[in-house]
Design a protein around this motif. Sequence first.
Motif, PDB file in Angstrom:
ATOM      1  N   VAL A 100      -0.307  -6.540   1.253  1.00 44.06           N
ATOM      2  CA  VAL A 100      -1.275  -7.474   0.677  1.00 44.06           C
ATOM      3  C   VAL A 100      -0.929  -7.728  -0.789  1.00 44.06           C
ATOM      4  O   VAL A 100      -0.342  -6.872  -1.448  1.00 44.06           O
ATOM      5  CB  VAL A 100      -2.726  -6.954   0.803  1.00 44.06           C
ATOM      6  N   PRO A 101      -1.310  -8.898  -1.311  1.00 48.73           N
ATOM      7  CA  PRO A 101      -1.012  -9.202  -2.717  1.00 48.73           C
ATOM      8  C   PRO A 101      -1.759  -8.268  -3.675  1.00 48.73           C
ATOM      9  O   PRO A 101      -2.931  -7.948  -3.457  1.00 48.73           O
ATOM     10  CB  PRO A 101      -1.510 -10.632  -2.893  1.00 48.73           C
ATOM     11  N   VAL A 102      -1.072  -7.853  -4.725  1.00 49.59           N
ATOM     12  CA  VAL A 102      -1.694  -7.034  -5.765  1.00 49.59           C
ATOM     13  C   VAL A 102      -2.868  -7.784  -6.384  1.00 49.59           C
ATOM     14  O   VAL A 102      -3.852  -7.165  -6.810  1.00 49.59           O
ATOM     15  CB  VAL A 102      -0.655  -6.641  -6.840  1.00 49.59           C
ATOM     16  N   SER A 103      -2.808  -9.105  -6.388  1.00 47.06           N
ATOM     17  CA  SER A 103      -3.900  -9.899  -6.962  1.00 47.06           C
ATOM     18  C   SER A 103      -5.222  -9.668  -6.239  1.00 47.06           C
ATOM     19  O   SER A 103      -6.287  -9.937  -6.792  1.00 47.06           O
ATOM     20  CB  SER A 103      -3.549 -11.389  -6.941  1.00 47.06           C
ATOM     21  N   LEU A 115     -11.935  -3.724   1.275  1.00 47.44           N
ATOM     22  CA  LEU A 115     -11.506  -2.505   1.951  1.00 47.44           C
ATOM     23  C   LEU A 115     -11.255  -1.413   0.921  1.00 47.44           C
ATOM     24  O   LEU A 115     -10.912  -1.701  -0.228  1.00 47.44           O
ATOM     25  CB  LEU A 115     -10.192  -2.757   2.704  1.00 47.44           C
ATOM     26  N   ILE A 116     -11.393  -0.153   1.337  1.00 45.72           N
ATOM     27  CA  ILE A 116     -11.000   0.987   0.513  1.00 45.72           C
ATOM     28  C   ILE A 116      -9.780   1.597   1.195  1.00 45.72           C
ATOM     29  O   ILE A 116      -9.874   2.072   2.324  1.00 45.72           O
ATOM     30  CB  ILE A 116     -12.109   2.046   0.415  1.00 45.72           C
ATOM     31  N   LYS A 117      -8.649   1.555   0.515  1.00 45.03           N
ATOM     32  CA  LYS A 117      -7.398   2.079   1.084  1.00 45.03           C
ATOM     33  C   LYS A 117      -6.571   2.723  -0.023  1.00 45.03           C
ATOM     34  O   LYS A 117      -6.726   2.425  -1.201  1.00 45.03           O
ATOM     35  CB  LYS A 117      -6.571   0.959   1.729  1.00 45.03           C
ATOM     36  N   THR A 118      -5.638   3.572   0.397  1.00 43.66           N
ATOM     37  CA  THR A 118      -4.695   4.194  -0.524  1.00 43.66           C
ATOM     38  C   THR A 118      -3.410   3.377  -0.551  1.00 43.66           C
ATOM     39  O   THR A 118      -2.922   2.944   0.498  1.00 43.66           O
ATOM     40  CB  THR A 118      -4.380   5.641  -0.081  1.00 43.66           C
ATOM     41  N   VAL A 119      -2.867   3.169  -1.732  1.00 46.96           N
ATOM     42  CA  VAL A 119      -1.598   2.456  -1.871  1.00 46.96           C
ATOM     43  C   VAL A 119      -0.482   3.405  -1.442  1.00 46.96           C
ATOM     44  O   VAL A 119      -0.279   4.457  -2.046  1.00 46.96           O
ATOM     45  CB  VAL A 119      -1.383   1.972  -3.321  1.00 46.96           C
ATOM     46  N   ALA A 120       0.219   3.033  -0.366  1.00 43.99           N
ATOM     47  CA  ALA A 120       1.297   3.876   0.169  1.00 43.99           C
ATOM     48  C   ALA A 120       2.659   3.426  -0.322  1.00 43.99           C
ATOM     49  O   ALA A 120       3.601   4.220  -0.340  1.00 43.99           O
ATOM     50  CB  ALA A 120       1.269   3.859   1.692  1.00 43.99           C
ATOM     51  N   ALA A 121       2.776   2.149  -0.703  1.00 42.32           N
ATOM     52  CA  ALA A 121       4.057   1.621  -1.193  1.00 42.32           C
ATOM     53  C   ALA A 121       3.778   0.399  -2.048  1.00 42.32           C
ATOM     54  O   ALA A 121       2.768  -0.292  -1.867  1.00 42.32           O
ATOM     55  CB  ALA A 121       4.979   1.258  -0.029  1.00 42.32           C
ATOM     56  N   VAL A 122       4.688   0.125  -2.966  1.00 49.23           N
ATOM     57  CA  VAL A 122       4.580  -1.041  -3.848  1.00 49.23           C
ATOM     58  C   VAL A 122       5.831  -1.906  -3.667  1.00 49.23           C
ATOM     59  O   VAL A 122       6.772  -1.522  -2.975  1.00 49.23           O
ATOM     60  CB  VAL A 122       4.414  -0.610  -5.324  1.00 49.23           C
ATOM     61  N   VAL A 139      -7.877   2.320  -3.801  1.00 49.44           N
ATOM     62  CA  VAL A 139      -8.329   1.052  -4.378  1.00 49.44           C
ATOM     63  C   VAL A 139      -9.292   0.310  -3.459  1.00 49.44           C
ATOM     64  O   VAL A 139      -9.305   0.509  -2.248  1.00 49.44           O
ATOM     65  CB  VAL A 139      -7.128   0.131  -4.688  1.00 49.44           C
ATOM     66  N   PHE A 140     -10.082  -0.541  -4.091  1.00 49.72           N
ATOM     67  CA  PHE A 140     -10.820  -1.580  -3.372  1.00 49.72           C
ATOM     68  C   PHE A 140      -9.917  -2.797  -3.386  1.00 49.72           C
ATOM     69  O   PHE A 140      -9.344  -3.149  -4.426  1.00 49.72           O
ATOM     70  CB  PHE A 140     -12.118  -1.942  -4.097  1.00 49.72           C
ATOM     71  N   VAL A 141      -9.792  -3.454  -2.251  1.00 46.15           N
ATOM     72  CA  VAL A 141      -8.917  -4.618  -2.164  1.00 46.15           C
ATOM     73  C   VAL A 141      -9.545  -5.676  -1.267  1.00 46.15           C
ATOM     74  O   VAL A 141     -10.182  -5.352  -0.265  1.00 46.15           O
ATOM     75  CB  VAL A 141      -7.505  -4.211  -1.660  1.00 46.15           C
ATOM     76  N   CYS A 142      -9.375  -6.926  -1.665  1.00 46.81           N
ATOM     77  CA  CYS A 142      -9.750  -8.050  -0.812  1.00 46.81           C
ATOM     78  C   CYS A 142      -8.543  -8.391   0.052  1.00 46.81           C
ATOM     79  O   CYS A 142      -7.477  -8.693  -0.479  1.00 46.81           O
ATOM     80  CB  CYS A 142     -10.127  -9.271  -1.652  1.00 46.81           C
ATOM     81  N   PRO A 143      -8.699  -8.320   1.369  1.00 41.15           N
ATOM     82  CA  PRO A 143      -7.563  -8.675   2.218  1.00 41.15           C
ATOM     83  C   PRO A 143      -7.295 -10.176   2.155  1.00 41.15           C
ATOM     84  O   PRO A 143      -8.227 -10.969   2.002  1.00 41.15           O
ATOM     85  CB  PRO A 143      -8.016  -8.249   3.620  1.00 41.15           C
TER      86      PRO A 143
END
Length: 188
Positions: free
Chosen positions: A171-174, A100-107, A69-73
């Motif tokens: 980080v927030p899913v939002s 950032l471009i990162k892989t979701v490792a846990a939810v 995903v792309f995510v705003c920290p």
Amino acid sequence: MMSHISSTPAAARQRRPALVLLAVSCGVALGVIFGGSIGGLRINTTPSEPLGLWRVAALDRPVQVGDLVFVCPPKTDAVSEGFQRGYLRSGLCPGGFGSLIKTVAAVGGQRIEIASHVTVDGRPIASSSLVSQDGQGRPLRPYVGGKIPAGFVFLHSPFPGSWDSRYFGPVPVSGVLGLARQVLTYAP
């Protein structure tokens, strides 16, 4: 007798390729900027994922483990310190951070343990070793671990020097902008 031939046509012929190159470069830059604002294009300049042009793809379902995903920290003390140290680039995310471009490792609901590497619900994450200092010898403090709150995700990159949730926490899913899709990339 000397001839007085003007050098103006030769100089003009030499400037023409430079002007064409400048015009093409400006056109490409404007295309990427326009594509970024309208088409979700982004340029990745960090080695956590392949370098080059990426696209933010719509995510029409909940974020899942394994999503790239792309995510705003979020604007936290840890993220602000990372920005000051140069781990993050400037960008359009809240706080002036780049995405950032990162892989979701846990939810949310999963348990993270941090030691010499990261485990999720007791299972080790590959390529998740921690380092105690950055490339300039500054200390890195790992996230303390624990249960990921609902509405948050834990991010990871297999790149050894990646600055991810191992250090700044969930980080927030939002903040997830969408799925990261390669357009024109290369791995150095």
